[in-house]
Design a protein around this motif. Structure first.
Motif, PDB file in Angstrom:
ATOM      1  N   ILE A 146      19.264 -15.214 -16.666  1.00  0.00           N
ATOM      2  CA  ILE A 146      18.875 -13.895 -16.155  1.00  0.00           C
ATOM      3  C   ILE A 146      19.506 -12.830 -17.042  1.00  0.00           C
ATOM      4  O   ILE A 146      20.701 -12.877 -17.338  1.00  0.00           O
ATOM      5  CB  ILE A 146      19.344 -13.714 -14.702  1.00  0.00           C
ATOM      6  N   GLU A 147      18.710 -11.894 -17.486  1.00  0.00           N
ATOM      7  CA  GLU A 147      19.203 -10.795 -18.312  1.00  0.00           C
ATOM      8  C   GLU A 147      20.049  -9.850 -17.461  1.00  0.00           C
ATOM      9  O   GLU A 147      19.827  -9.718 -16.258  1.00  0.00           O
ATOM     10  CB  GLU A 147      18.032 -10.026 -18.930  1.00  0.00           C
ATOM     11  N   HIS A 148      20.998  -9.165 -18.099  1.00  0.00           N
ATOM     12  CA  HIS A 148      21.877  -8.230 -17.392  1.00  0.00           C
ATOM     13  C   HIS A 148      21.069  -7.167 -16.657  1.00  0.00           C
ATOM     14  O   HIS A 148      21.352  -6.844 -15.499  1.00  0.00           O
ATOM     15  CB  HIS A 148      22.862  -7.579 -18.364  1.00  0.00           C
ATOM     16  N   ASP A 149      20.044  -6.609 -17.316  1.00  0.00           N
ATOM     17  CA  ASP A 149      19.241  -5.562 -16.680  1.00  0.00           C
ATOM     18  C   ASP A 149      18.576  -6.076 -15.409  1.00  0.00           C
ATOM     19  O   ASP A 149      18.449  -5.349 -14.431  1.00  0.00           O
ATOM     20  CB  ASP A 149      18.180  -5.028 -17.641  1.00  0.00           C
ATOM     21  N   ASP A 150      18.133  -7.351 -15.425  1.00  0.00           N
ATOM     22  CA  ASP A 150      17.515  -7.935 -14.237  1.00  0.00           C
ATOM     23  C   ASP A 150      18.516  -8.038 -13.099  1.00  0.00           C
ATOM     24  O   ASP A 150      18.186  -7.787 -11.952  1.00  0.00           O
ATOM     25  CB  ASP A 150      16.943  -9.314 -14.540  1.00  0.00           C
ATOM     26  N   ARG A 151      19.744  -8.411 -13.415  1.00  0.00           N
ATOM     27  CA  ARG A 151      20.773  -8.529 -12.383  1.00  0.00           C
ATOM     28  C   ARG A 151      21.118  -7.171 -11.801  1.00  0.00           C
ATOM     29  O   ARG A 151      21.306  -7.031 -10.588  1.00  0.00           O
ATOM     30  CB  ARG A 151      22.022  -9.215 -12.939  1.00  0.00           C
ATOM     31  N   VAL A 152      21.193  -6.165 -12.643  1.00  0.00           N
ATOM     32  CA  VAL A 152      21.487  -4.809 -12.159  1.00  0.00           C
ATOM     33  C   VAL A 152      20.342  -4.301 -11.294  1.00  0.00           C
ATOM     34  O   VAL A 152      20.568  -3.750 -10.213  1.00  0.00           O
ATOM     35  CB  VAL A 152      21.780  -3.847 -13.335  1.00  0.00           C
ATOM     36  N   SER A 153      19.108  -4.514 -11.746  1.00  0.00           N
ATOM     37  CA  SER A 153      17.948  -4.094 -10.952  1.00  0.00           C
ATOM     38  C   SER A 153      17.946  -4.787  -9.600  1.00  0.00           C
ATOM     39  O   SER A 153      17.691  -4.162  -8.571  1.00  0.00           O
ATOM     40  CB  SER A 153      16.646  -4.417 -11.687  1.00  0.00           C
ATOM     41  N   ARG A 154      18.221  -6.075  -9.588  1.00  0.00           N
ATOM     42  CA  ARG A 154      18.260  -6.822  -8.334  1.00  0.00           C
ATOM     43  C   ARG A 154      19.361  -6.287  -7.419  1.00  0.00           C
ATOM     44  O   ARG A 154      19.163  -6.140  -6.212  1.00  0.00           O
ATOM     45  CB  ARG A 154      18.487  -8.306  -8.620  1.00  0.00           C
ATOM     46  N   ALA A 155      20.516  -5.968  -7.982  1.00  0.00           N
ATOM     47  CA  ALA A 155      21.627  -5.428  -7.186  1.00  0.00           C
ATOM     48  C   ALA A 155      21.252  -4.078  -6.577  1.00  0.00           C
ATOM     49  O   ALA A 155      21.587  -3.797  -5.420  1.00  0.00           O
ATOM     50  CB  ALA A 155      22.876  -5.297  -8.045  1.00  0.00           C
ATOM     51  N   VAL A 156      20.549  -3.250  -7.338  1.00  0.00           N
ATOM     52  CA  VAL A 156      20.128  -1.942  -6.828  1.00  0.00           C
ATOM     53  C   VAL A 156      19.128  -2.129  -5.693  1.00  0.00           C
ATOM     54  O   VAL A 156      19.247  -1.496  -4.633  1.00  0.00           O
ATOM     55  CB  VAL A 156      19.522  -1.069  -7.948  1.00  0.00           C
ATOM     56  N   ILE A 157      18.170  -3.012  -5.864  1.00  0.00           N
ATOM     57  CA  ILE A 157      17.159  -3.246  -4.826  1.00  0.00           C
ATOM     58  C   ILE A 157      17.809  -3.765  -3.546  1.00  0.00           C
ATOM     59  O   ILE A 157      17.515  -3.288  -2.444  1.00  0.00           O
ATOM     60  CB  ILE A 157      16.073  -4.210  -5.340  1.00  0.00           C
ATOM     61  N   ILE A 158      18.715  -4.719  -3.670  1.00  0.00           N
ATOM     62  CA  ILE A 158      19.407  -5.247  -2.491  1.00  0.00           C
ATOM     63  C   ILE A 158      20.234  -4.150  -1.834  1.00  0.00           C
ATOM     64  O   ILE A 158      20.251  -4.014  -0.607  1.00  0.00           O
ATOM     65  CB  ILE A 158      20.285  -6.453  -2.871  1.00  0.00           C
ATOM     66  N   SER A 159      20.913  -3.348  -2.638  1.00  0.00           N
ATOM     67  CA  SER A 159      21.759  -2.278  -2.100  1.00  0.00           C
ATOM     68  C   SER A 159      20.947  -1.231  -1.354  1.00  0.00           C
ATOM     69  O   SER A 159      21.398  -0.698  -0.334  1.00  0.00           O
ATOM     70  CB  SER A 159      22.540  -1.605  -3.227  1.00  0.00           C
ATOM     71  N   LEU A 160      19.757  -0.922  -1.836  1.00  0.00           N
ATOM     72  CA  LEU A 160      18.953   0.128  -1.209  1.00  0.00           C
ATOM     73  C   LEU A 160      18.148  -0.357  -0.012  1.00  0.00           C
ATOM     74  O   LEU A 160      17.960   0.383   0.956  1.00  0.00           O
ATOM     75  CB  LEU A 160      18.013   0.761  -2.230  1.00  0.00           C
ATOM     76  N   PHE A 161      17.681  -1.597  -0.053  1.00  0.00           N
ATOM     77  CA  PHE A 161      16.731  -2.029   0.966  1.00  0.00           C
ATOM     78  C   PHE A 161      17.269  -3.057   1.953  1.00  0.00           C
ATOM     79  O   PHE A 161      16.525  -3.561   2.785  1.00  0.00           O
ATOM     80  CB  PHE A 161      15.444  -2.504   0.303  1.00  0.00           C
ATOM     81  N   THR A 162      18.568  -3.329   1.893  1.00  0.00           N
ATOM     82  CA  THR A 162      19.224  -4.073   2.961  1.00  0.00           C
ATOM     83  C   THR A 162      19.726  -3.031   3.951  1.00  0.00           C
ATOM     84  O   THR A 162      20.291  -2.019   3.552  1.00  0.00           O
ATOM     85  CB  THR A 162      20.415  -4.890   2.419  1.00  0.00           C
ATOM     86  N   TRP A 163      19.491  -3.268   5.220  1.00  0.00           N
ATOM     87  CA  TRP A 163      19.873  -2.285   6.236  1.00  0.00           C
ATOM     88  C   TRP A 163      21.373  -2.296   6.480  1.00  0.00           C
ATOM     89  O   TRP A 163      21.929  -3.287   6.934  1.00  0.00           O
ATOM     90  CB  TRP A 163      19.156  -2.567   7.546  1.00  0.00           C
ATOM     91  N   ARG A 164      21.999  -1.182   6.160  1.00  0.00           N
ATOM     92  CA  ARG A 164      23.417  -1.001   6.447  1.00  0.00           C
ATOM     93  C   ARG A 164      23.552  -0.550   7.907  1.00  0.00           C
ATOM     94  O   ARG A 164      22.725   0.199   8.413  1.00  0.00           O
ATOM     95  CB  ARG A 164      23.986   0.077   5.522  1.00  0.00           C
ATOM     96  N   ARG A 165      24.590  -0.988   8.552  1.00  0.00           N
ATOM     97  CA  ARG A 165      24.806  -0.616   9.953  1.00  0.00           C
ATOM     98  C   ARG A 165      25.005   0.903  10.056  1.00  0.00           C
ATOM     99  O   ARG A 165      25.679   1.513   9.239  1.00  0.00           O
ATOM    100  CB  ARG A 165      26.035  -1.337  10.498  1.00  0.00           C
ATOM    101  N   ALA A 166      24.383   1.498  11.058  1.00  0.00           N
ATOM    102  CA  ALA A 166      24.518   2.934  11.296  1.00  0.00           C
ATOM    103  C   ALA A 166      25.969   3.270  11.623  1.00  0.00           C
ATOM    104  O   ALA A 166      26.697   2.450  12.185  1.00  0.00           O
ATOM    105  CB  ALA A 166      23.616   3.363  12.442  1.00  0.00           C
ATOM    106  N   GLU A 167      26.372   4.465  11.266  1.00  0.00           N
ATOM    107  CA  GLU A 167      27.724   4.918  11.579  1.00  0.00           C
ATOM    108  C   GLU A 167      27.730   5.561  12.964  1.00  0.00           C
ATOM    109  O   GLU A 167      26.681   5.886  13.519  1.00  0.00           O
ATOM    110  CB  GLU A 167      28.205   5.877  10.494  1.00  0.00           C
ATOM    111  N   GLN A 168      28.904   5.748  13.524  1.00  0.00           N
ATOM    112  CA  GLN A 168      29.013   6.262  14.889  1.00  0.00           C
ATOM    113  C   GLN A 168      28.356   7.619  15.077  1.00  0.00           C
ATOM    114  O   GLN A 168      27.827   7.914  16.140  1.00  0.00           O
ATOM    115  CB  GLN A 168      30.477   6.312  15.321  1.00  0.00           C
TER     116      GLN A 168
END
Length: 98
Positions: free
Chosen positions: A3-25
């Motif tokens: 896997i190329e570095h750019d692919d890993r970074v792109s994948r990390a960005v996609i996971i970071s943006l589209f995984t639902w983070r728990r709402a804050e209080q």
């Protein structure tokens, strides 16, 4: 094929943006949702994903776009903290009414 570095970074960005983070209080929601793994982080207060899902029923206004930018910055902050990126530039553009 490795896997190329750019692919890993792109994948990390996609996971970071589209995984639902728990709402804050202070978020205005009845269902905090979020990834169950954040319940027991290996690093204190370490959380994955973004709160963009909280905007799904929000009227599209300049304030909504600003809130989206804040949520994106929060979700990608780990990249500079962990040395994956020197900086993360975020640009939010509203196009149309949808």
């Amino acid at each position: 094929m490795p896997i190329e570095h750019d692919d890993r970074v792109s994948r990390a960005v996609i996971i970071s943006l589209f995984t639902w983070r728990r709402a804050e209080q202070d978020d205005d929601t009845d269902t905090p949702m979020g990834w169950w793994g954040d319940t027991w982080p290996t690093v204190q207060n370490d959380r994955i994903g973004s709160r963009l899902h909280l905007l799904k029923r929000t009227t599209l206004t300049p304030q909504t776009a600003q809130k989206a930018k804040e949520y994106i910055a929060q979700a990608l902050k780990w990249m500079t903290e962990d040395g994956v990126a020197l900086r993360v530039d975020i640009e939010v553009v509203r196009s149309g009414t949808d």
